[in-house]
Motif scaffolding. Structure first.
Motif, PDB file in Angstrom:
ATOM      1  N   CYS A   1     -12.085   4.640   4.223  1.00 41.10           N
ATOM      2  CA  CYS A   1     -11.339   4.262   3.104  1.00 41.10           C
ATOM      3  C   CYS A   1     -10.347   5.933   4.044  1.00 41.10           C
ATOM      4  N   ILE A   2      -9.168   6.004   3.518  1.00 35.59           N
ATOM      5  CA  ILE A   2      -8.359   6.763   3.194  1.00 35.59           C
ATOM      6  C   ILE A   2      -8.201   7.884   2.413  1.00 35.59           C
ATOM      7  N   GLN A   3      -8.606   7.486   1.329  1.00 38.00           N
ATOM      8  CA  GLN A   3      -8.596   8.237   0.725  1.00 38.00           C
ATOM      9  C   GLN A   3      -7.429   8.345  -0.567  1.00 38.00           C
ATOM     10  N   CYS A   4      -6.742   7.240  -0.037  1.00 43.10           N
ATOM     11  CA  CYS A   4      -5.034   7.518  -0.741  1.00 43.10           C
ATOM     12  C   CYS A   4      -4.971   6.701  -2.482  1.00 43.10           C
TER      13      CYS A   4
ATOM     14  N   TYR B   1      -5.629   3.556  -9.008  1.00 43.71           N
ATOM     15  CA  TYR B   1      -4.006   3.522  -9.771  1.00 43.71           C
ATOM     16  C   TYR B   1      -3.985   2.444 -10.205  1.00 43.71           C
TER      17      TYR B   1
ATOM     18  N   LYS C   1      -9.300  10.758  12.676  1.00 47.00           N
ATOM     19  CA  LYS C   1     -10.100   9.901  12.284  1.00 47.00           C
ATOM     20  C   LYS C   1      -9.526   8.889  12.642  1.00 47.00           C
TER      21      LYS C   1
ATOM     22  N   PHE D   1     -10.877  11.235  -5.275  1.00 45.53           N
ATOM     23  CA  PHE D   1      -9.825  13.409  -4.012  1.00 45.53           C
ATOM     24  C   PHE D   1     -11.348  14.025  -4.223  1.00 45.53           C
TER      25      PHE D   1
ATOM     26  N   MET E   1      -3.023   1.926   9.050  1.00 46.70           N
ATOM     27  CA  MET E   1      -3.486   0.661   8.188  1.00 46.70           C
ATOM     28  C   MET E   1      -3.667  -0.728   9.341  1.00 46.70           C
TER      29      MET E   1
ATOM     30  N   GLY F   1      -5.264   4.000  -3.964  1.00 48.45           N
ATOM     31  CA  GLY F   1      -4.068   3.179  -4.816  1.00 48.45           C
ATOM     32  C   GLY F   1      -5.463   2.229  -5.490  1.00 48.45           C
TER      33      GLY F   1
ATOM     34  N   TRP G   1       2.346   8.081  -3.284  1.00 49.12           N
ATOM     35  CA  TRP G   1       1.923   7.187  -4.871  1.00 49.12           C
ATOM     36  C   TRP G   1       1.775   8.527  -5.605  1.00 49.12           C
TER      37      TRP G   1
ATOM     38  N   ARG H   1      -4.655  20.490  -5.513  1.00 46.82           N
ATOM     39  CA  ARG H   1      -6.069  20.700  -5.423  1.00 46.82           C
ATOM     40  C   ARG H   1      -6.989  20.630  -4.620  1.00 46.82           C
ATOM     41  N   GLU H   2      -6.407  19.263  -3.425  1.00 43.01           N
ATOM     42  CA  GLU H   2      -7.257  18.896  -2.471  1.00 43.01           C
ATOM     43  C   GLU H   2      -6.735  19.879  -1.575  1.00 43.01           C
TER      44      GLU H   2
ATOM     45  N   SER I   1       0.699  -1.053  -0.172  1.00 40.25           N
ATOM     46  CA  SER I   1       0.018   0.126   0.089  1.00 40.25           C
ATOM     47  C   SER I   1       1.227   1.010   0.295  1.00 40.25           C
ATOM     48  N   LEU I   2       0.489   2.113  -0.405  1.00 40.48           N
ATOM     49  CA  LEU I   2       0.933   3.444   0.196  1.00 40.48           C
ATOM     50  C   LEU I   2      -0.145   4.559   0.182  1.00 40.48           C
ATOM     51  N   CYS I   3       0.467   5.582   0.555  1.00 38.84           N
ATOM     52  CA  CYS I   3      -0.861   6.656   1.026  1.00 38.84           C
ATOM     53  C   CYS I   3      -0.574   7.709  -0.181  1.00 38.84           C
ATOM     54  N   VAL I   4      -1.973   8.208  -0.285  1.00 42.88           N
ATOM     55  CA  VAL I   4      -1.714   9.571  -1.668  1.00 42.88           C
ATOM     56  C   VAL I   4      -0.685  10.469  -1.575  1.00 42.88           C
TER      57      VAL I   4
ATOM     58  N   CYS J   1      -5.432  -1.800  -0.707  1.00 43.96           N
ATOM     59  CA  CYS J   1      -5.850  -1.114   0.023  1.00 43.96           C
ATOM     60  C   CYS J   1      -5.278  -1.277   1.074  1.00 43.96           C
ATOM     61  N   PRO J   2      -5.259  -0.326   2.114  1.00 45.58           N
ATOM     62  CA  PRO J   2      -4.648  -0.356   3.072  1.00 45.58           C
ATOM     63  C   PRO J   2      -5.876  -0.321   3.920  1.00 45.58           C
TER      64      PRO J   2
ATOM     65  N   ALA K   1      -7.784   9.566  -9.858  1.00 44.09           N
ATOM     66  CA  ALA K   1      -8.778   9.142  -8.999  1.00 44.09           C
ATOM     67  C   ALA K   1      -9.753   9.946  -8.327  1.00 44.09           C
TER      68      ALA K   1
END
Lengths: 696, 344
Positions: B233-236, B241, A201, B271, A180, B238, A47, A589-590, A41-44, B321-322, B268
Motif C-alpha cells: 500500500c502506498i497510502q494514496c 475516495y 519502500k 492516512f 506502480m 484512492g 488526489w 496533517r500527515e 490511479s493517482l497518489c495522495v 489501486c496502484p 481517508a
C-alpha cells in the motif's frame, strides 16, 4: 459540474486527471482511467491537488515594497515600476547585472517567453532554474555520452521489462505512478535491483538491495562494470558498432575489483558480482536513477558511469531497455527543453554556436549575448560579490530550496532589486521589492513535458482569483513596457513559435495535443507520431562515447566535530518547499513538522528518544527538530526532508558544486546531532476548589 | 411495481423535460476517451452504452470539497445547496451504495447537507448488460439489476428501455410525461428477463464476502497476511475516495480577510494523520493497522453497525489501486491462503 481534463501539477510523472468544476470553483479531482502513465490511479498529492487553488493565502494583487512594507498596488504601477528599475539597472551596470530564475512549475510557453525576455529584452544569458539543483548532471552527463539528456524509455514500457535497476531514487514516494509500473513488472516476474544509502519502500520489493555509503556511487558502478568486463558479459557487438572510446574506458576500470569496491562502498563483493551478472545477462533491462545520483559533486561522473554501464551491456536503444533519469518537477523536462538554462536556447541549441544564435536573432529581431550566463548557485555568488544587482524570479523559492540558506539570504539582501512572481507569498517573495500574483495550473492553458518527454496540454478550468494573471501574460505585459512588444492571443501561438525554432518540438502544436495524451519528443514535423524511446539505431550524437571517470569522495566528510553524514530529500506527502502541499489539509496533517531520521543505535548512544527535540548543526547553520528513530539509514547517517521552513535542511547543506554543471552536493554533508535537554514537566498545578473561586 | 416501455427515440425528449428545472448529470465522453459523469449540455452526447464501472456518483451527495457554512464574528450563514439534479446512467451498485449511505447519513443524526442533496436528486439508473472484468456486485446482491431501492431503473432492450419505478419521486417523473411511455407487452418482459440472465452470466468473478468474513472472524487470517497487503500500500487514499460507501470527511477552516469558511473535505482512514492525537501521537502509525482496518471496516464492522457489507462489488478500487490490493484481489487471496492452509 464540469470535468476538465488536465495534468497534475506535482511531480514529473505527468498523470492525467480531471478537475471537477462547479460554480467557478475547483471542488474535486479524479484520475483519468485511460492515461498511459497513471491508468486510473493517482497518489495522495494528485488526489488533493484541488485544494490549494482557492486557498485564502493566494496572492491577488501586485505588491510593491514601500518603506519596508509590501503594499498593494495596481498592475500598471507594478509593471511600470519593474520595467523602470530593470532598465535603470541595465543602463547603470550592464545587462549581466540582472539574473533570472525561470520555473519548472510553469508551462513550456511561459518558460520560453521568460527565456526570450531575458535574452532579447534584458540582453543577458543569466537565466537558470531549479533543474540546476536536480538534474543538471543528467543533462551534462548524458548529453556528453549520447548527445541527449532525457529518459530514453517510456513509462508504459516498464511493466514488460525483465530487470529494473533503481539507484538513488525513492521511487515509491517521489514518482508513485512509476513505482506502480515497477511493481507490476515485479509481479510479472522481473528482477528488481535497488541501490540506495537510505532504504526506501521500493527496496521492499527488491530481489537485491545494496546499501552503499553516501557518495560512493561511482565506485559501486565501476565495481559492477569491472565484473561485467572480467566475466566477459560485455555486449561486444554493441560496443563495436555503436560506441567509441572503449579502450580508454576499459583501462579506467582496472583497479575497481569487487573486493576494493567493497571497502569503499560497504557493499559485499558477492553482491556486486550478483548484480553485475543479473543486469548484464538479462535483456530488457531498464536503469532508473534520480537525485541520489545527481546531487553530488560527482553528479556528472555518476551519470557518466551509468551511461557507460548501459553501453557496456548494450541496454539502450530498444523498448524496455535504456537509462531513465526520473525528473522531479511536473515540467522540469520542459523548462530545460525551453532553454531556461544559461548556455542553451530551446532544444539545447548552444548560445555559443553562432549559427544557432543567428537563427534566434533573426526570429527575435534583437542582438543576443554571446557568452553563457550564470547558473543558480553562481548567481548567489555574484550577488554576494556585488556583480549581480537585480533578480527576477518566477515561481521558484531559492530561500528554502538552495543550499546554505544563510548565504542565499545574505545574497538576496545585497540585491538592489528583486521581483518575485508566484502564487503564494513564498519565503523568497517575502524578501522581494515587487511581488506579482500569478495563476496556478488550473487557471491557464499551456503544456507541461513530463519525465518521459511527453508534452501534454493543461487546460484552464477556472479564472485566477482577484487580479492574479497567468505568468505568460505578466511577461508579455512587462516586455511590452520595456519596448519589446510580445503579442500572442493565447499560448498556442507561443507554442507555434517554439515549434518553429526547436527541431525536437517541430511537430508539437496545441491542436495535435487536444485529443489523446500528448506527444513525446523528438517530434520533428506535424505528421510525426512522437518518439517513445530514444537512440534507436544510432545515438543522437552518432556514436555513443565511453567517458572514463575518476572516483572522488564527497566534498565534506564526517569528522570528530561533525560526525554524521546528512542526507536530504523529500517525503511522500510533501513537495519541495511546500507552498502548495502545506496548504492542503490532509497532506499537512500527515507530516506537519520537520523531523530528522536517525538510526536507533546512534540514537541510543546519544540518548535520544523517539520524538525528542534535537539540534542538528553543520559548519553553516543549525536547526532544531524532532528525532525519528528509523533503521532505514545506516549508522552514522541522518536524513532530513527539506520541505520545512521551521527547520530548513538547507541551512545545513554544503554548496560545494560539481565542477562541470555546478550542481550542489545536497546528499552529503557533515553534521552534529545533539539532544536538547528534556524540559522537565512543570509541577502539576494545585487542584483548585470551586468554592475557592467563588467571589465572596 | 409497474413497468413501462420507453422507445429510445423518446429518451432525449423525456430527459430534456426533466432538465427544465434540474441540472442533468450523465456519462459523457472526454476528449481522450474516458467517460465521466458531468453536467449534460447536449443530450445526444450522453454515452448510452458506457462500460459498467463508471466513476462513482458519491461526489454529488458528499462532495470532495464543500463549504458548509460561513461565519464572521457575529453571524453564521449555512451554505445549503438547493439545486435540483437528475443523474442519468448510474449503475445498480451506485444505487445500492446510496441506500446504505442513507443509513449512515440519515438515520439517528441526519446530515442536513447530504439529506438535502438526496431529496433534490432523481436517480435514473441503468441495468448493466455487460459487466466489467472488475465487477462483482452479483455475489453481493447489489447488481447488475435491483428489485427495489431505485427511483427509476432502465433496462436496455435494444431499441427501447424497460422502465421500472421504485419511488414516488420516480413515479412523478414518469407520470408527468406519460404520453412518451407505453405499456409493456409480454415479449418485453421476456426480453428484460433475458438481459438480466445473460448479464448475470457474464460476471468473470464470483466473490463470497460472507465466507471471507467468517474466515476472518474465526482467526484464520494471520497478521502476516495483512502485513503483506500493507507492504504494497502506498497510502494514496484512492480506494477510499472512489468507494461509493466510504463516507469519512474532515473539516477545516479557511480564514479569509472578511470571513471564515468552514470546509468539509474527503478524508481517508489510510492516512496516519487520520487518527492523530494531541501531542502528535499516532495510534495507527504502522501502515498495517490502517490497511487492515479498511478491510475490517468493510467486512466486519459495517455488517455489525449498518447491516450489510461495506462493499457493493463495484470494483472501482480495482481500477484505482496502484498496488493491486483492492477488495476483490484481497478477498480472493484470503480464500486461497486459507484453503492452502487447510489442504497443507
Amino acid at each position: 459540474m464540469k470535468k476538465v481534463p488536465t495534468v497534475c501539477p506535482y511531480c514529473g510523472c505527468g498523470c492525467g486527471l480531471f478537475l471537477h468544476v462547479e460554480g467557478g470553483r475547483v471542488i474535486g479531482v479524479s484520475p483519468n482511467r485511460n492515461h498511459p502513465v497513471n491508468q486510473g490511479s493517482l497518489c495522495v498529492k494528485g488526489w488533493n491537488c484541488h485544494e490549494f487553488i482557492h486557498h485564502p493565502d493566494r496572492l491577488k494583487t501586485p505588491l510593491i515594497r514601500k518603506n519596508g512594507k509590501l503594499i498593494e498596488s495596481s498592475w500598471q504601477e507594478a509593471l511600470q515600476y519593474v520595467a523602470k528599475r530593470l532598465s535603470e539597472t541595465i543602463s547603470r551596470y550592464g545587462p549581466d547585472s540582472v539574473g533570472v530564475l525561470s520555473s519548472a512549475k510553469c508551462t513550456n510557453e511561459e518558460n520560453y517567453l521568460l527565456m526570450k525576455f531575458t535574452r532579447a529584452v534584458l540582453g543577458t544569458n543569466n537565466i537558470d532554474h531549479c533543474a540546476r539543483l536536480c538534474h543538471s548532471s543528467t543533462v551534462g552527463g548524458l548529453a556528453a555520452a549520447f548527445g541527449s539528456g532525457a529518459m530514453t524509455n517510456s513509462i508504459s514500457e516498464i511493466k514488460d521489462a525483465r530487470v529494473l535497476f533503481v539507484i538513488g531514487s525513492n521511487t515509491t514516494e517521489q514518482h508513485p505512478m512509476i513505482a506502480m509500473h515497477m511493481l507490476e513488472a515485479v509481479d510479472r516476474g522481473a528482477t528488481l535491483i535497488v541501490a540506495d544509502p537510505r532504504r526506501t519502500k521500493i527496496a521492499d520489493f527488491a530481489t537485491i538491495y545494496l546499501q552503499h555509503r553516501s557518495g560512493t556511487d561511482v565506485a559501486l558502478l565501476m565495481g559492477i562494470m569491472h565484473v561485467i568486463l572480467a566475466e566477459h558479459l560485455v555486449d561486444r557487438d554493441f560496443v563495436m558498432r555503436r560506441t567509441e572510446n572503449f579502450h580508454a574506458f576499459e583501462e579506467s576500470l582496472r583497479e575497481f575489483t569487487p573486493e576494493r569496491v567493497e571497502k569503499l562502498t560497504g557493499v559485499k563483493a558477492s553482491d556486486i558480482r550478483k548484480v553485475a551478472r543479473v543486469y548484464a545477462t538479462e535483456k530488457r533491462s531498464m536503469l532508473f536513477y534520480a537525485m541520489g545520483i545527481t546531487q553530488h559533486i560527482t553528479g556528472v561522473d555518476n551519470v557518466k558511469a551509468l551511461a557507460n554501464l548501459v553501453m557496456l551491456t548494450g541496454h539502450i536503444g530498444l523498448p524496455c531497455s535504456g537509462i531513465n533519469p526520473l525528473r522531479g518537477q511536473n515540467n522540469v523536462q520542459g523548462a530545460c527543453d525551453m532553454g531556461a538554462l544559461p548556455n542553451v536556447y530551446t532544444g539545447y541549441q548552444k548560445v555559443t554556436d553562432p549559427k544557432a544564435r543567428r537563427k534566434f536573432e533573426r526570429a527575435w529581431k534583437r542582438r543576443l549575448p554571446e557568452r553563457a550566463g550564470l547558473t543558480v548557485v553562481e548567481m548567489t555568488e555574484a550577488a554576494l560579490e556585488g556583480r549581480l544587482k537585480a533578480m527576477y524570479i518566477m515561481g521558484e523559492n531559492p530561500l528554502l530550496s538552495d543550499p546554505d540558506l544563510n548565504r542565499v539570504r545574505e545574497a538576496m539582501e545585497k540585491l538592489e532589486f528583486l521581483v518575485v512572481q508566484d502564487i503564494f507569498l513564498s519565503e523568497t517573495a517575502e524578501f522581494a521589492d515587487v511581488v506579482l500574483p500569478a495563476a496556478t495550473f488550473a487557471e491557464k492553458n499551456g503544456t507541461f513535458t513530463n519525465t518521459e518527454r511527453r508534452v501534454q496540454l493543461i487546460r484552464r478550468a477556472v479564472l485566477p482569483p482577484g487580479g492574479a494573471m497567468p505568468d505568460w501574460k505578466i511577461i508579455t505585459g512587462l516586455s511590452s513596457l520595456m519596448g519589446y512588444p510580445m503579442q500572442y492571443r493565447d499560448t498556442y501561438e507561443v507554442m507555434e513559435e517554439i515549434a518553429l525554432l526547436t527541431p525536437s518540438y517541430g511537430g508539437i502544436l496545441h491542436y495535435r495535443l487536444d485529443n489523446g495524451f500528448g506527444l513525446q519528443w523528438p517530434c520533428p514535423d506535424r505528421d510525426h507520431p512522437g518518439t517513445p524511446y530514444l537512440h534507436r539505431k544510432k545515438f543522437a550524437r552518432g556514436l555513443g562515447t565511453f567517458l572514463p571517470v575518476q572516483f572522488r569522495m564527497p566534498a565534506e566528510l564526517p569528522d570528530e566535530e561533525f560526525p554524521f553524514v546528512l542526507n536530504t530529500g523529500r517525503t511522500g506527502v510533501h513537495y519541495h518547499t511546500g507552498t502548495m502541499c502545506r496548504r492542503t489539509t490532509v497532506l499537512e496533517r500527515e507530516e506537519p513538522e520537520p523531523f530528522v531520521e536517525i538510526n536507533p543505535r546512534d540514537a541510543e548512544k546519544l540518548e535520544i528518544r523517539e520524538g525528542q527535540r534535537v539540534r542538528v548543526s553543520s559548519r553553516r547553520g543549525s536547526i532544531v527538530l524532532r528525532a525519528r528513530l528509523r533503521d532505514n539509514t545506516s549508522e552514522g547517517v541522518v536524513f532530513i526532508p527539506f520541505h520545512f521552513r521551521e527547520a530548513a535542511a538547507n541551512l545545513l547543506t554544503n554548496p560545494a558544486l560539481d565542477p562541470e554543471v555546478k550542481i550542489p552536493e545536497y546528499k552529503v554533508c557533515a553534521v552534529r546531532v545533539e539532544p536538547l535537554e528534556v524540559v522537565k514537566r512543570p509541577k502539576r498545578p494545585r487542584r483548585v476548589d470551586i468554592e475557592e473561586l467563588r467571589i465572596t | 411495481m409497474k413497468g413501462w416501455i420507453l422507445p429510445k427515440n423518446s429518451l432525449s425528449y423525456w430527459l430534456r423535460q426533466l432538465r427544465k428545472d434540474s441540472d442533468l448529470i450523465g456519462p459523457l465522453r472526454t476528449p481522450d476517451g474516458d467517460i465521466v459523469f458531468e453536467s449534460v449540455e447536449k443530450i445526444h452526447e450522453i454515452v448510452l452504452d458506457p462500460p459498467a464501472s463508471l466513476p462513482s456518483v458519491k461526489e454529488f451527495f458528499l462532495p470532495q470539497y464543500e463549504t458548509v457554512f460561513v461565519f464572521k464574528t457575529d453571524t453564521v450563514r449555512p451554505i445549503q445547496e438547493k439545486r435540483k439534479r437528475v443523474i442519468f446512467g448510474l449503475r445498480s451498485c451506485d444505487v445500492a451504495a446510496l441506500r446504505l449511505l442513507d443509513r449512515f447519513f440519515l438515520d439517528s443524526q441526519p446530515d442536513p447537507y447530504y439529506s438535502e442533496r438526496r431529496k433534490n436528486t432523481l436517480l435514473i439508473s441503468v441495468v448493466c448488460n455487460r459487466p466489467d472484468p472488475t465487477c462483482f456486485c452479483v455475489g453481493i446482491g447489489a447488481g447488475p439489476y435491483l428489485k427495489e431501492g431505485f427511483d427509476i431503473q432502465l433496462t436496455d432492450l435494444g431499441d427501447r428501455y424497460m422502465v421500472e419505478i421504485g419511488s414516488p419521486r420516480g413515479r412523478r417523473a414518469v407520470r408527468e410525461y406519460s404520453f412518451v411511455f407505453q405499456r409493456p407487452r409480454k415479449t418485453d418482459l421476456e426480453d428484460q428477463f433475458e438481459v438480466q440472465l445473460s448479464s448475470t452470466a457474464r460476471f468473470q468473478q464470483r466473490i463470497n464476502l460472507e465466507g471471507v468474513r467468517s474466515l476472518i472472524l474465526s482467526q484464520r487470517v494471520d497478521e502476516g497476511f495483512w502485513q503483506e497487503v500493507a507492504n504494497r500500500c502506498i497510502q494514496c487514499g484512492g480506494c477510499v475516495y472512489v468507494c461509493p460507501l466510504c463516507s469519512c470527511f474532515t473539516v477545516t477552516d479557511r480564514v479569509y480577510q472578511e470571513h471564515i469558511e468552514r470546509v468539509r473535505l474527503w478524508d481517508a482512514c489510510l492516512f496516519k494523520g487520520f487518527t492523530r492525537l494531541a501531542g502528535g501521537i499516532l495510534p495507527n502509525d504502522a501502515p498495517v493497522s490502517r490497511t487492515k482496518r479498511w478491510f475490517y471496516h468493510k467486512l466486519i464492522y459495517y455488517p455489525e453497525g449498518i447491516g450489510g457489507f461495506g462493499c457493493v462489488g463495484c470494483g472501482r478500487c480495482a481500477v484505482v489501486c496502484p498496488s493491486k490490493i483492492d477488495m476483490a484481489t484481497v478477498v480472493l487471496n484470503i480464500k486461497r491462503v486459507s484453503e492452502n492452509a487447510v489442504s497443507g
